[in-house]
Each structure stands twice: as C-alpha cells, then as structure tokens.
Enzyme design. Structure first.
Site, PDB file in Angstrom:
ATOM      1  CE  LYS A   1       1.681 -11.467  -5.496  1.00 38.89           C
ATOM      2  NZ  LYS A   1       0.231 -11.275  -5.270  1.00 38.89           N
TER       3      LYS A   1
ATOM      4  NE  ARG B   1       0.607  -4.700  -8.444  1.00 42.26           N
ATOM      5  CZ  ARG B   1       1.669  -4.957  -7.692  1.00 42.26           C
ATOM      6  NH1 ARG B   1       2.157  -6.199  -7.651  1.00 42.26           N
ATOM      7  NH2 ARG B   1       2.233  -4.003  -6.974  1.00 42.26           N
TER       8      ARG B   1
END
Length: 294
Positions: A225, A265
């Site tokens: 991210k 994840r």
C-alpha cells in the site's frame, strides 16, 4: 481463542495456531498492484494454487479494484470474473475468501465454494449484504470504511485516528451482529489506506491492541500500500512502485502477527509465510522460557 497466543479464531474456518496468510488473487485489469496479470480465469486459478504452494492458508478472490479513483464494474462483469475462479480453486480444496461489496456476488461465490466474505464497505455499500451472509452462516470481514475512494481519499481527517477507527468499527460490528451474523464469525479490518494517509496507517499499526480490544479476530491488509511507498521513499522523495514493497509488507506481517492478528492479506506470499512462522516460533520459545522459570 488460542490459549497460547491469545489469537482469536474464526468459526467455520481452520483454527490456525499462528497468524494466517491470506493470498490475494485480483481478477481485474486495473488493480493498483497487479492489475491485469491474473485477469484470465485459468491464469487466476493457477496463481491461487501457486500462492497456496508458497504458504498461503486462504485465498482472497476479487473482481473489482478498490484503488483510489477506480471505476466500479457492473454486477454481471464482476460475477463473470469472480465466480469461475472461486469454483475452480474451491474444487482444489482451497479455502476461499471473496472480496466484494455486492451481495449478489457474495451469494453466488458462497454457493461456488467460498468460505468467507471480505467486504471493504462492511456491508454499507449493499443493504442486502449482511442478510445474505447471515443466511449463509458465513464469516464476514468488517472493514473500516468511509465511502468509495472516487477522486482519492474521502473524509481522511481524524483528531485521534485510533479511537475514531475503533469506535466506527465498533458501531459497524454492532449493526452487523444485529443483522444476524454470529459474533464468532465477525472479523475486523482497520482499512489501511482507505480514507487514511500514511501517518494514520502507521499509527494504527502501532496500536493494533486497541482494535483487538473490540473482541473479534483482526485482519491486517497492508500489502504494497501507499503508506509503505512513503516509508521507503528515497532522498529525492521518489516512491518505489507497488511490486517493490514486498519486503516492507513482510515486515508489517511480522508486526501484525506478533500483535495477535488473525490473518494478514498479501500479494507476495512466501516472505510473509516465513515471517509469521518465525513469529510463532518465537512465541513458543517465550512460552517455554516462562514455564522453565516457574
């Protein structure tokens, strides 16, 4: 709950004795991280099986990008992308999570063999989602969400990000429970990167115990991210591309596992699979050391 680590388990799924690894299969042409690489059904199924071979415990299949500014696909297209991949992986014995904000996609994916619904809106995007999941008796991931990210971050202002995220998650979990989903089948996710800047994400990671205090298993989805790109930026401010953030992702996975997260994840599985197993070995060693000191 694990008596050794305090890590909560999710009813209906395998009770792993460590932080689980959720591998990502994006069946999309426009994911921020790997858009288009696994858009073909056959390629997506093969990729999911490869991730399992590398150490993934379950696979998260999604057919709609949630990157900032992404345009929503229509229902028929999302179903076309997701359901065949879920069916193919489930037929191989893989534990599947379906990443969707649409009740119809969740419903058909569950029928095709998915075991878990991962909704980044926590059921807010589709009023039918919670009833569908409740009727199926499936586990449900409730992510912290303040709306679709059209045009970039939405409502990313916080006075106290940890308290506000925890309170907003608590309110959403209460609504989900009132909608009929069993308490032992609810997972919470802080929504890193969603309506949050890099500093918000880092502060949340530093205070995962507050989110664990909500009383539900915790999923941490930090993989590749933007905040990791900010952390890794060079002296000139240049941010490395998403696929060069996997080592940083594994570091976050180790931190999350040590804090007691139920699962992480990730797009690249092997390094994170190693990281969570090392954390578990350290936890066991610590327990043995404590016993020996008595």
């Amino acid at each position: 709950m694990s008596t050794q680590t305090g890590r909560r388990h999710v009813a209906g799924l395998t009770a792993w004795d460590r932080c689980a690894v959720m591998g990502v299969v994006n069946v999309t042409p426009d994911s921020f991280s790997d858009g288009g690489r696994w858009f073909d059904t056959t390629a997506a199924i093969k990729h999911g099986l490869d991730l399992v071979a590398q150490g993934a415990d379950l696979i998260d299949v999604g057919g709609e990008s949630t990157r900032p500014g992404a345009t929503r696909v229509d229902e028929a297209e999302e179903l076309k992308r997701v359901v065949p991949v879920v069916r193919g992986l489930a037929s191989e014995g893989v534990t599947i999570s379906v990443d969707t904000m649409r009740a119809s996609v969740a419903e058909q994916a569950l029928r095709a063999g998915a075991a878990l619904v991962n909704d980044v809106s926590g059921g807010l995007a589709d009023p039918r989602m919670v009833p569908v999941v409740a009727d199926a008796g499936a586990p449900f991931v409730v992510m912290h969400w303040r709306g679709l990210l059209a045009g970039g971050n939405v409502r990313g202002s916080y006075h106290d990000v940890v308290t506000e995220v925890a309170d907003e998650l608590h309110a959403r979990v209460t609504a989900v429970l009132e909608g009929g989903i069993a308490p032992d089948r609810v997972v919470v996710d802080p929504g890193l990167g969603f309506s949050k800047d890099a500093e918000h994400d880092l502060v949340l990671l530093a205070h995962l115990e507050r989110l664990l205090g909500l009383g539900h298993p915790l999923l941490v989805a930090a993989s590749r991210k933007r905040f990791l790109g900010r952390v890794l930026a060079g002296p000139d401010g240049a941010v490395p591309p998403a696929r060069e953030r996997d080592a940083a992702t594994a570091a976050v996975s180790a931190l999350a596992a040590r804090a007691g997260a139920w699962a992480v994840r990730v797009h690249e599985v092997r390094a994170t699979a190693d990281a969570v197993r090392v954390v578990r070995a350290v936890e066991r060693a610590a327990a043995r050391g404590t016993e020996g000191a008595r």
